[in-house]
Design an enzyme around this catalytic site. Structure first.
Site, short mmCIF file in Angstrom:
data_model
loop_
_atom_site.label_atom_id
_atom_site.label_comp_id
_atom_site.label_asym_id
_atom_site.label_seq_id
_atom_site.Cartn_x
_atom_site.Cartn_y
_atom_site.Cartn_z
N HIS A 1 47.15 41.39 62.73
CA HIS A 1 47.73 40.07 62.43
C HIS A 1 47.11 38.97 63.26
O HIS A 1 46.72 37.91 62.75
CB HIS A 1 49.25 40.10 62.63
CG HIS A 1 49.94 38.85 62.20
ND1 HIS A 1 49.95 37.69 62.96
CD2 HIS A 1 50.65 38.56 61.08
CE1 HIS A 1 50.64 36.76 62.32
NE2 HIS A 1 51.06 37.26 61.18
N ASP A 2 47.04 39.23 64.58
CA ASP A 2 46.50 38.21 65.50
C ASP A 2 45.06 38.50 65.89
O ASP A 2 44.52 37.84 66.78
CB ASP A 2 47.35 38.14 66.77
CG ASP A 2 48.74 37.56 66.50
OD1 ASP A 2 48.99 37.11 65.36
OD2 ASP A 2 49.57 37.58 67.43
N THR A 3 44.45 39.50 65.26
CA THR A 3 43.09 39.88 65.64
C THR A 3 42.19 39.87 64.41
O THR A 3 41.93 38.81 63.86
CB THR A 3 43.11 41.26 66.34
OG1 THR A 3 43.83 42.19 65.52
CG2 THR A 3 43.77 41.17 67.72
N MET B 1 51.31 42.93 67.11
CA MET B 1 50.58 41.88 66.38
C MET B 1 49.07 41.93 66.58
O MET B 1 48.32 41.46 65.73
CB MET B 1 51.12 40.50 66.80
CG MET B 1 52.54 40.27 66.34
SD MET B 1 52.66 39.97 64.56
CE MET B 1 52.62 38.18 64.55
#
Ligand SMILES: *[C@@H]1O[C@H](CO)[C@@H](O)[C@H](O)[C@H]1NC(C)=O
Ligand SMILES: *[C@@H]1O[C@H](CO)[C@@H](O)[C@H](O)[C@H]1NC(C)=O
Length: 307
Positions: free
Chosen positions: A210-212, A205
């Protein structure tokens, strides 16, 4: 106390191949037990294709084309291959895009929830296997081959980004589950010269962006791919690598960055663009045409192939 039934149920099922399908617990003891025994397979083959003999897909997350191509690392990678400048992702959110590339349809799935497509539902592996084409998927941070839980490692691995996890035709099969592996296995298969002819890689992720951020994903992609493209065990003659995104933002037309790399791209075509209308079904169609596999009778039939 709650952990005990999980641990015992997994342990009691060990030793039978079918136990693999029970491997959904994320509890530490259950994961350790499953990891110690999970069947892992690394088949290889050498079926000549029309344009390429190895196909590698790597999917990043959630960036519009305009933002991806503005990232210096992704822009650099585009100069190393053919940039597809009219590639439109299928839908939103993530999961149905992963289903679409595996099946040529999203099979009615419109969300990221856990879905199970029954055992008669076909995917790309039902085309590859009869033709003798070896395949594997590599999911970063999945704890062991055939893991079926919703997520792992604090949500670093997620089932919704695993293209085959929703297919009972894969998860109920011990030998197919054994080819749903993690990045440790990718490194191991690479080192042992045991990479298959068809593979799909999902970074975690963070690395997928996605999370960065797109900058983070772009740097990861360049750092990951540069040594691989120089590695004769990875980039064997007639290797086609596709780097793309599952979807864009909800604000634009879902156009995503998609670049074809690898030794199958003729030197003279490196750094070129191609404005043909493509999408996730094109990926399936390209593989079908390349190896003469027939089709799944879905969106793959009418899609444009890359070659
Ligand atoms: C990856 O999967 C293999 C095979 O199941 C397992 O032995 C290994 O521990 C896993 N790697 C990680 C980091 O979980
Ligand atoms: C790009 O465009 C043409 C159509 O003009 C197509 O025939 C060709 O094979 C395409 N593919 C690639 C990967 O360049």
């Amino acid at each position: 106390m709650i952990s005990l039934p999980f641990a015992f149920s997994v342990i009691s099922l060990l030793g039978t191949a079918a136990a693999q399908t029970q491997y959904t617990s994320t509890h530490t003891a259950a994961v350790a037990a499953a990891r110690a025994t999970a069947l892992t397979l690394s088949p290889t083959s050498n079926v000549a294709g029309r344009t390429f003999d190895r196909f590698v897909q790597i999917w990043l997350e959630n960036v519009d084309y305009v933002d991806a191509i503005a990232d210096p690392n992704l822009a650099y990678l585009a100069t190393q291959g053919i940039s597809l400048t009219n590639y439109i992702a299928r839908t939103h959110p993530s999961q149905p895009n992963y289903i679409a590339v595996a099946a040529g349809t999203r099979h009615g799935i419109t969300d990221n929830n856990i879905h199970r497509l029954d055992a008669s539902t076909k995917s790309v592996v039902d085309l590859l296997e009869p033709a003798g084409i070896s395949w594997s998927i590599y999911q970063e941070d999945m704890p062991y081959s055939g893991f079926q839980g919703p997520s792992y490692a604090s949500g670093s691995y997620v089932r919704k980004h695993n293209p085959l996890a929703s297919f009972d035709s894969v998860t109920a099969s011990a030998t197919r589950s054994a080819k749903c592996k993690n990045f440790t296995m990718f490194e191991q298969d690479l080192a042992a010269d045991k990479l298959p002819q068809w593979m799909f890689l999902t970074p975690n992720m963070d690395n997928s962006g996605h999370d960065t951020s797109v900058a983070y994903a772009g740097k990861w992609a360049r750092d990951f791919l540069t040594p691989l493209l120089a590695d004769s065990k990875f980039n064997i003659p007639r290797t086609l690598v596709m780097l793309t995104f599952d979807e864009g933002s909800y604000n634009r037309n879902n156009q995503v960055y998609a670049v074809l790399l690898g030794s199958a791209v003729p030197t003279g075509k490196r750094g070129t663009t191609n404005g043909t209308a493509y999408g996730h079904y094109s990926v399936l169609k390209t593989v079908e045409v390349n190896w003469g596999l027939g089709n799944l009778g879905q969106g793959d039939v009418g899609a444009n192939a890359f070659f």
